[in-house]
Design a protein around this motif. Structure first.
Motif, mmCIF file in Angstrom:
data_model
loop_
_atom_site.group_PDB
_atom_site.id
_atom_site.type_symbol
_atom_site.label_atom_id
_atom_site.label_comp_id
_atom_site.label_asym_id
_atom_site.label_seq_id
_atom_site.Cartn_x
_atom_site.Cartn_y
_atom_site.Cartn_z
ATOM 1 N N CYS A 44 51.564 51.216 67.697
ATOM 2 C CA CYS A 44 51.421 51.992 66.450
ATOM 3 C C CYS A 44 51.347 51.084 65.236
ATOM 4 O O CYS A 44 51.515 49.870 65.335
ATOM 5 N N ASP A 45 51.080 51.738 64.109
ATOM 6 C CA ASP A 45 50.820 51.060 62.839
ATOM 7 C C ASP A 45 52.142 50.881 62.090
ATOM 8 O O ASP A 45 52.732 51.856 61.642
ATOM 9 N N ILE A 46 52.568 49.653 61.904
ATOM 10 C CA ILE A 46 53.869 49.432 61.259
ATOM 11 C C ILE A 46 53.815 49.753 59.762
ATOM 12 O O ILE A 46 54.852 49.983 59.143
ATOM 13 N N TYR A 47 52.612 49.802 59.172
ATOM 14 C CA TYR A 47 52.520 50.182 57.750
ATOM 15 C C TYR A 47 53.000 51.629 57.539
ATOM 16 O O TYR A 47 53.356 52.017 56.441
ATOM 17 N N GLU A 48 52.980 52.418 58.613
ATOM 18 C CA GLU A 48 53.407 53.825 58.508
ATOM 19 C C GLU A 48 54.924 53.983 58.513
ATOM 20 O O GLU A 48 55.439 55.040 58.191
ATOM 21 N N VAL A 92 46.648 32.946 67.940
ATOM 22 C CA VAL A 92 48.091 32.864 68.201
ATOM 23 C C VAL A 92 48.795 32.034 67.127
ATOM 24 O O VAL A 92 48.162 31.256 66.429
ATOM 25 N N VAL A 93 50.100 32.238 67.028
ATOM 26 C CA VAL A 93 50.916 31.357 66.189
ATOM 27 C C VAL A 93 51.083 30.050 66.961
ATOM 28 O O VAL A 93 51.443 30.053 68.134
ATOM 29 N N TYR A 94 50.812 28.929 66.283
ATOM 30 C CA TYR A 94 50.898 27.627 66.946
ATOM 31 C C TYR A 94 52.342 27.215 67.208
ATOM 32 O O TYR A 94 53.235 27.593 66.459
ATOM 33 N N GLY A 129 52.049 42.113 63.957
ATOM 34 C CA GLY A 129 51.516 42.648 65.182
ATOM 35 C C GLY A 129 51.713 41.647 66.318
ATOM 36 O O GLY A 129 51.889 40.458 66.114
ATOM 37 N N VAL A 130 51.572 42.158 67.470
ATOM 38 C CA VAL A 130 51.858 41.370 68.677
ATOM 39 C C VAL A 130 50.727 40.402 69.021
ATOM 40 O O VAL A 130 50.962 39.311 69.530
ATOM 41 N N GLY A 131 49.479 40.821 68.721
ATOM 42 C CA GLY A 131 48.326 39.953 69.012
ATOM 43 C C GLY A 131 48.292 39.586 70.474
ATOM 44 O O GLY A 131 48.356 40.447 71.351
ATOM 45 N N SER A 132 48.259 38.289 70.769
ATOM 46 C CA SER A 132 48.210 37.827 72.159
ATOM 47 C C SER A 132 49.598 37.638 72.751
ATOM 48 O O SER A 132 49.729 37.290 73.919
ATOM 49 N N GLY A 133 50.637 37.776 71.926
ATOM 50 C CA GLY A 133 52.006 37.739 72.453
ATOM 51 C C GLY A 133 52.721 36.401 72.334
ATOM 52 O O GLY A 133 53.822 36.241 72.857
ATOM 53 N N ALA A 134 52.138 35.441 71.597
ATOM 54 C CA ALA A 134 52.770 34.112 71.512
ATOM 55 C C ALA A 134 54.146 34.183 70.838
ATOM 56 O O ALA A 134 55.132 33.644 71.352
ATOM 57 N N LEU A 135 54.210 34.862 69.701
ATOM 58 C CA LEU A 135 55.501 34.944 69.006
ATOM 59 C C LEU A 135 56.500 35.749 69.827
ATOM 60 O O LEU A 135 57.669 35.372 69.926
ATOM 61 N N SER A 136 56.036 36.827 70.440
ATOM 62 C CA SER A 136 56.926 37.600 71.322
ATOM 63 C C SER A 136 57.567 36.691 72.363
ATOM 64 O O SER A 136 58.771 36.760 72.611
ATOM 65 N N LEU A 173 56.748 39.384 60.736
ATOM 66 C CA LEU A 173 55.432 39.969 60.501
ATOM 67 C C LEU A 173 54.328 38.926 60.591
ATOM 68 O O LEU A 173 54.400 37.879 59.950
ATOM 69 N N ASP A 174 53.325 39.235 61.383
ATOM 70 C CA ASP A 174 52.115 38.411 61.430
ATOM 71 C C ASP A 174 50.952 39.392 61.425
ATOM 72 O O ASP A 174 50.412 39.748 62.463
ATOM 73 N N LEU A 175 50.623 39.868 60.240
ATOM 74 C CA LEU A 175 49.531 40.830 60.046
ATOM 75 C C LEU A 175 49.021 40.673 58.616
ATOM 76 O O LEU A 175 49.644 39.990 57.798
ATOM 77 N N TYR A 204 55.412 45.947 67.559
ATOM 78 C CA TYR A 204 54.388 46.904 67.131
ATOM 79 C C TYR A 204 53.015 46.244 67.194
ATOM 80 O O TYR A 204 52.831 45.131 66.674
ATOM 81 N N GLU A 205 52.063 46.955 67.774
ATOM 82 C CA GLU A 205 50.670 46.464 67.783
ATOM 83 C C GLU A 205 49.746 47.662 67.670
ATOM 84 O O GLU A 205 49.850 48.609 68.437
ATOM 85 N N ILE A 206 48.823 47.583 66.726
ATOM 86 C CA ILE A 206 47.962 48.727 66.441
ATOM 87 C C ILE A 206 46.821 48.848 67.458
ATOM 88 O O ILE A 206 46.339 49.939 67.742
ATOM 89 N N ARG A 207 46.423 47.723 68.039
ATOM 90 C CA ARG A 207 45.267 47.748 68.957
ATOM 91 C C ARG A 207 45.711 47.753 70.405
ATOM 92 O O ARG A 207 46.384 46.818 70.867
ATOM 93 N N ASP A 227 43.975 47.249 73.093
ATOM 94 C CA ASP A 227 43.459 46.146 73.924
ATOM 95 C C ASP A 227 44.318 44.886 73.744
ATOM 96 O O ASP A 227 44.622 44.192 74.717
ATOM 97 N N PHE A 228 44.755 44.606 72.502
ATOM 98 C CA PHE A 228 45.620 43.444 72.286
ATOM 99 C C PHE A 228 46.981 43.673 72.928
ATOM 100 O O PHE A 228 47.559 42.757 73.519
ATOM 101 N N ALA A 229 47.496 44.895 72.807
ATOM 102 C CA ALA A 229 48.807 45.193 73.390
ATOM 103 C C ALA A 229 48.791 44.940 74.901
ATOM 104 O O ALA A 229 49.722 44.343 75.452
HETATM 105 N N1 SAH Z 1 51.720 36.766 66.290
HETATM 106 C C1 SAH Z 1 50.672 37.003 67.255
HETATM 107 C C2 SAH Z 1 49.305 37.110 66.600
HETATM 108 C C3 SAH Z 1 49.166 38.300 65.693
HETATM 109 S S1 SAH Z 1 47.514 38.528 65.106
HETATM 110 C C4 SAH Z 1 50.714 35.926 68.308
HETATM 111 O O1 SAH Z 1 51.478 34.979 68.147
HETATM 112 O O2 SAH Z 1 50.005 36.015 69.309
HETATM 113 C C5 SAH Z 1 47.725 39.957 64.132
HETATM 114 C C6 SAH Z 1 47.877 41.238 64.922
HETATM 115 O O3 SAH Z 1 48.356 42.256 64.062
HETATM 116 C C7 SAH Z 1 46.557 41.765 65.500
HETATM 117 O O4 SAH Z 1 46.708 41.906 66.892
HETATM 118 C C8 SAH Z 1 46.374 43.112 64.828
HETATM 119 O O5 SAH Z 1 45.766 44.086 65.677
HETATM 120 C C9 SAH Z 1 47.804 43.493 64.475
HETATM 121 N N2 SAH Z 1 47.960 44.428 63.359
HETATM 122 C C10 SAH Z 1 47.274 44.420 62.188
HETATM 123 N N3 SAH Z 1 47.727 45.409 61.382
HETATM 124 C C11 SAH Z 1 48.745 46.022 62.053
HETATM 125 C C12 SAH Z 1 49.600 47.130 61.741
HETATM 126 N N4 SAH Z 1 49.493 47.764 60.578
HETATM 127 N N5 SAH Z 1 50.543 47.503 62.645
HETATM 128 C C13 SAH Z 1 50.629 46.861 63.838
HETATM 129 N N6 SAH Z 1 49.834 45.815 64.186
HETATM 130 C C14 SAH Z 1 48.900 45.401 63.306
#
Ligand code: SAH
Length: 265
Positions: free
Chosen positions: A158-162, A82-84, A107-114, A174-176, A127-130, A132-134
């Motif tokens: 989905c993949d934000i790089y797209e 997570v982001v501290y 990406g959303v990861g565990s959702g701390a920044l959200s 962005l945190d990816l 946006y979150e690619i995984r 399970d994390f979403a």
């Molecule tokens: N900011 C989050 C932690 C993010 S960790 C928090 O505070 O909890 C990075 C996340 O980015 C991971 O969950 C990873 O699956 C996701 N990720 C990596 N590449 C991505 C992409 N291209 N599009 C969307 N999500 C992506």
């Protein structure tokens, strides 16, 4: 809209022992809190004032406080790192998050920044690619912020790089691993004056992201790191703590000028 002075069923709380150790729990009727200093029933806590002293089965005294967002973020279930809190605070200010702004986050990861963004009143498309994390992030956000926040939070698996489907976005955070791959999409998706920000652990990522910002006409670029040094304060013994978190990530941002038209670059 402050929280009630009394603790209620459903509230997240921290039990704090004499040594300052914190245990995060959600108050539920009929449930019991267990610690190595004994147990106590949640029912005995519901209705007490925030910060009340309580006794465990072994006679130990604990205090029970309604959990802050920082308490929750540091102890909630995590998939990705997570982001501290120190960085969350800085990000909210650097990106000038305020009620009603539309933020695209990845990406959303565990959702701390959200959670920090939703707390500050933003509308978030996340946006979150995984998957399970979403779903873990959805559980965390719902559990702590409730249904009201979910109405301002759209999770896209989905993949934000797209690319970024949203237009006239106020902020892109962005945190990816490769934020530079989002800069071109961001220049088409952000409104004039919009802010892009990336949180990256390594300086190589900072350099590549900043080059991409410059190449796409972003201005007012800045990179900072946040060093928080806790202090030990006890009577005449006042000094920095022996330990601190030495490194988490760098925060880089830039703004899109009004007269740079998409694809004109
Ligand atoms: N900011 C989050 C932690 C993010 S960790 C928090 O505070 O909890 C990075 C996340 O980015 C991971 O969950 C990873 O699956 C996701 N990720 C990596 N590449 C991505 C992409 N291209 N599009 C969307 N999500 C992506």
């Amino acid at each position: 809209m402050g929280a009630a002075a009394e603790l209620r069923s459903g509230d997240w709380v921290v039990f704090v022992d004499r040594k300052g150790r914190r245990a995060l729990t959600r108050l539920r009727e009929g449930q019991r809190f267990h610690s190595h200093r004994g147990w106590l029933d949640h029912d005995a806590v519901v209705g007490l004032k925030d910060g009340a002293a309580v006794r465990t089965s072994t006679g130990a005294t604990l205090r029970v406080w309604r959990a802050t967002l920082a308490d929750y973020v540091l102890k909630m279930r995590r998939g990705a790192q997570v982001v501290y809190p120190k960085d969350l605070a800085q990000i909210v200010f650097m990106a000038d998050i305020q009620p009603g702004v539309h933020v695209v986050e990845a990406g959303v990861g565990s959702g701390a920044l959200s959670m920090a963004l939703l707390r500050a009143g933003a509308r978030v498309t996340a946006y979150e690619i995984r998957e399970d994390f979403a779903s873990l992030a959805r559980e965390n956000v719902t559990a702590f912020l409730g249904e009201e926040a979910l109405q301002r939070w759209t999770l896209r698996c989905c993949d934000i790089y797209e690319g970024i489907a949203e237009r006239d976005v106020d902020r892109i955070l962005l945190d990816l691993p490769e934020p530079w791959r989002v800069v071109e999409h961001a220049s088409e998706s952000l409104r004039p004056g919009g802010i892009i920000l990336a949180y990256t652990p390594s300086v190589m990522q900072v350099s590549q992201f900043r080059d991409a910002l410059a190449a796409h006409g972003f201005e007012l670029a800045e990179t900072v790191e946040v060093l928080v040094r806790p202090w030990h304060v006890e009577h005449m013994a006042v000094r920095p703590d022996h330990r601190m978190v030495a490194h988490t990530g760098f925060i880089s941002c830039g703004r899109l000028p009004g007269d740079v038209t998409p694809r004109a670059r």
